[in-house]
Each structure stands twice: as C-alpha cells, then as structure tokens.
Design an enzyme around this catalytic site. Structure first.
Site, short mmCIF file in Angstrom:
data_model
loop_
_atom_site.label_atom_id
_atom_site.label_comp_id
_atom_site.label_asym_id
_atom_site.label_seq_id
_atom_site.Cartn_x
_atom_site.Cartn_y
_atom_site.Cartn_z
N HIS A 1 0.84 -1.21 0.00
CA HIS A 1 0.00 0.00 0.00
C HIS A 1 0.86 1.25 0.00
O HIS A 1 2.06 1.19 0.31
CB HIS A 1 -0.97 0.02 1.18
CG HIS A 1 -0.32 0.05 2.53
ND1 HIS A 1 0.01 -1.10 3.22
CD2 HIS A 1 0.06 1.07 3.33
CE1 HIS A 1 0.56 -0.77 4.38
NE2 HIS A 1 0.63 0.54 4.47
N GLU B 1 7.80 1.24 5.06
CA GLU B 1 7.22 0.25 5.96
C GLU B 1 7.37 -1.13 5.30
O GLU B 1 7.20 -1.25 4.09
CB GLU B 1 5.73 0.58 6.15
CG GLU B 1 4.95 -0.37 7.04
CD GLU B 1 3.47 -0.01 7.12
OE1 GLU B 1 2.90 0.52 6.14
OE2 GLU B 1 2.87 -0.25 8.18
N HIS C 1 4.02 7.21 3.41
CA HIS C 1 4.95 6.10 3.38
C HIS C 1 4.64 5.12 2.26
O HIS C 1 3.53 5.06 1.75
CB HIS C 1 4.99 5.36 4.72
CG HIS C 1 3.73 4.66 5.11
ND1 HIS C 1 2.72 5.26 5.81
CD2 HIS C 1 3.31 3.38 4.89
CE1 HIS C 1 1.75 4.39 6.02
NE2 HIS C 1 2.07 3.24 5.46
#
Ligand code: CO
Length: 138
Positions: A10, A131, A81
């Site tokens: 994502h 991440e 992110h």
C-alpha cells in the site's frame, strides 16, 4: 532466505480529514472505498481504497497528538509512506539493517491491515518513510 519484496502492499497518504481525502481519491479519481478502520491507540482513522494488487490508505488524525499530526503540521498532507510486502519480515528487517537502515521498535507490530509491519527510520531512507509488511505471497 529471499528478502526481495513481492509488491507494494500500500501507499500511505496523510490527509487532514478523511472527507477531503475521499473527495479526491474516491470521488474524483474513482477508487472504491473498501472500509474505514479506527485505531484509537495510534490516533488514526484509515480508509482503504484498493487499486489492483495495491491499496491507497488514507491516514487521517483523530486528534492533534496522532501519529500523523506532526507530518500534517509540517507538510499539510501527501505521500506519507511506501509499504513493501515481504514474505519474512524478520529476515527483511535484518537484511535492511545490515545495509544501514535503522528499523524502528523492538520488532514488528500488527498494522492496520492485520499483518505484522515495521517502519524504517526516514533519516536512513533518504527522507522517504518505508514500511515493511509480512504477508505470504504464496
Ligand atoms: Co502503512
């Protein structure tokens, strides 16, 4: 151990409020809204808008002490992110650390998606917040 990420799970986009974010990403750009998750412990409301194999996650603050409040105060919103999906987050974290990335926390935590996640310190990723998320690609 293969530590190559399998996809971008994502993109996290910080928005001052979900209504404004949904007006852009759902209404104007046409992505479907799958669900909204509240994470009071992190001060966040997150909207999930799938786009093929990846997801746009709109991250909005529940209050001004949220995990995204400082970012919003400094930048007003935007790309927060990039989340890379890996098969083994421990191995991928160790690999990244060996190459100089500072991985935050003692180990992975459960993310908004329900999978183990871990962030790298942005000062060690040339300003981009990264991440890692563990999810089997098999
Ligand atoms: Co994320």
């Amino acid at each position: 151990m293969n530590t190559t990420p399998t996809c971008i799970n994502h993109l996290g986009i910080a928005v001052p409020n979900l209504e404004a974010g949904l007006a852009l990403w759902r209404d104007a750009l046409g992505l479907p809204l799958e669900r909204i998750v509240e994470m009071p412990d992190r001060g966040l409301r997150i909207a999930f808008l799938p786009c093929g194999p990846t997801t746009i996650e709109l991250i909005a603050p529940l209050h001004d002490q949220s995990e995204v409040s400082k970012f919003l105060a400094e930048r007003g919103g935007g790309l927060h992110h990039v989340c890379l999906q890996v098969d083994d987050i421990a191995a991928a974290s160790d690999h990244a650390a060996l190459h100089g990335l500072r991985m935050l926390g003692e180990g992975p935590k459960l993310g908004a998606e329900g999978y183990p996640v871990r962030f790298a310190h942005p000062k060690t990723t040339a300003g981009a917040l990264v991440e890692l998320l563990e999810k089997s690609s098999g």
